[in-house]
Write an enzyme that holds these catalytic residues in place. Structure first.
Site, PDB file in Angstrom:
ATOM      1  N   ILE A  88       0.861  -1.184   0.000  1.00  0.00           N
ATOM      2  CA  ILE A  88       0.000   0.000   0.000  1.00  0.00           C
ATOM      3  C   ILE A  88       0.899   1.236   0.000  1.00  0.00           C
ATOM      4  O   ILE A  88       1.756   1.393   0.859  1.00  0.00           O
ATOM      5  CB  ILE A  88      -0.982   0.015   1.189  1.00  0.00           C
ATOM      6  CG1 ILE A  88      -0.248  -0.112   2.530  1.00  0.00           C
ATOM      7  CG2 ILE A  88      -2.004  -1.093   1.042  1.00  0.00           C
ATOM      8  CD1 ILE A  88      -1.139   0.096   3.739  1.00  0.00           C
ATOM      9  N   THR A  90       1.846   5.278  -2.289  1.00  0.00           N
ATOM     10  CA  THR A  90       1.503   6.290  -3.278  1.00  0.00           C
ATOM     11  C   THR A  90       2.312   6.044  -4.550  1.00  0.00           C
ATOM     12  O   THR A  90       3.307   5.327  -4.544  1.00  0.00           O
ATOM     13  CB  THR A  90       1.800   7.695  -2.744  1.00  0.00           C
ATOM     14  OG1 THR A  90       3.188   7.789  -2.400  1.00  0.00           O
ATOM     15  CG2 THR A  90       0.952   7.995  -1.522  1.00  0.00           C
ATOM     16  N   ASP A 205       0.292  12.405  -7.448  1.00  0.00           N
ATOM     17  CA  ASP A 205       0.793  13.491  -8.287  1.00  0.00           C
ATOM     18  C   ASP A 205       1.077  12.946  -9.680  1.00  0.00           C
ATOM     19  O   ASP A 205       1.582  11.838  -9.829  1.00  0.00           O
ATOM     20  CB  ASP A 205       2.050  14.117  -7.690  1.00  0.00           C
ATOM     21  CG  ASP A 205       3.141  13.101  -7.426  1.00  0.00           C
ATOM     22  OD1 ASP A 205       4.114  13.067  -8.198  1.00  0.00           O
ATOM     23  OD2 ASP A 205       3.023  12.326  -6.454  1.00  0.00           O
TER      24      ASP A 205
END
EC number: 2.4.2.1
Length: 236
Positions: A88, A90, A205
């Site tokens: 898990i 980003t 992002d």
């Protein structure tokens, strides 16, 4: 016990969530697990075990990058008997169809790492997610009406790539969805030891458009990813 982990052998569940950030491991354990207990704190790479919806689940921080993750996953497999791994984290977007806050399920993970060269020689090994976990994760995301993408990702050893998105151009040309730093090593170890693994990441992002999410949106997005991953853990 190892130089990286002082937990007793029965400390971990068969299913382990793997965030890179130790504080994310702490947040997941304290926010979502019942009766969570700290089982490892060596080098502050925190590990916890508790229950989620009645299922024993662990969460262990791996640090940043493939070499660091490989240490923890190798030991979780060979010393602690863990069987299922859910990364898990980003990721950075490399494809315009992936929007900030979208979840990315890593079907396969390309890499610029040389970690596998000694093992595979002239072969270009293609590490991939376990299909059973991938299918369950996709079904759970559909049930939640969660925006997700399933496809190829890249695990890079370099965070600040020269040229930004242009540094990934060959991968952009071949529909890679996102970049992160750990999945390829995870998938390779899972294949070697006949374990199951999947990387579930939130795109925070976009390297193509420059879009990014603020701190509040990042937190809520990570909650979605965490609960999706925990529901997957509970279903195994």
């Amino acid at each position: 016990m190892t130089p990286h982990n002082h937990a007793p052998k029965d400390a971990y569940a068969e299913t382990v969530l793997l965030p890179g950030d130790p504080l994310r491991a702490k947040w997941v354990a304290e926010t979502f697990l019942e009766d969570a207990k700290l089982v490892n704190s060596v080098r502050n790479c925190l590990g916890y075990t508790g229950t989620y919806k009645g299922k024993k689940v662990s969460v262990q921080a791996t640090g940043m990058g493939q070499p660091s993750l490989a240490i923890y996953v190798h030991e979780l497999i060979n010393i602690y008997g863990a069987k299922n791994f859910i990364r898990i984290g980003t990721c950075g977007g490399l494809n315009k169809k992936v929007k900030v806050r979208d979840v990315v399920l890593g079907v396969a993970a390309s890499t610029d790492s040389a970690m596998n060269v000694g093992t595979f020689g002239r072969y270009h090994y293609a590490p991939h997610a376990d299909f059973d976990l991938l299918r369950k994760a996709a079904d759970l995301a559909d049930t939640r009406e969660m925006k997700f993408h399933a496809g190829g990702i890249v695990s890079s050893d370099v965070f600040y790539v020269e040229g930004g998105a242009k540094g990934y151009q060959p991968l952009l040309d071949h529909d890679i969805l996102a970049v992160e730093m750990e999945a390829a090593a995870l998938y390779t170890l899972a294949a070697k030891y006949n374990r199951k693994a999947i990387a579930i990441c939130t795109m925070t992002d976009c390297l193509i458009t420059g879009d990014e999410i603020d701190a509040d949106a990042r937190q809520s997005s990570l909650e979605d990813m965490a609960t999706l991953s925990l529901d997957l853990a509970a279903s195994i």
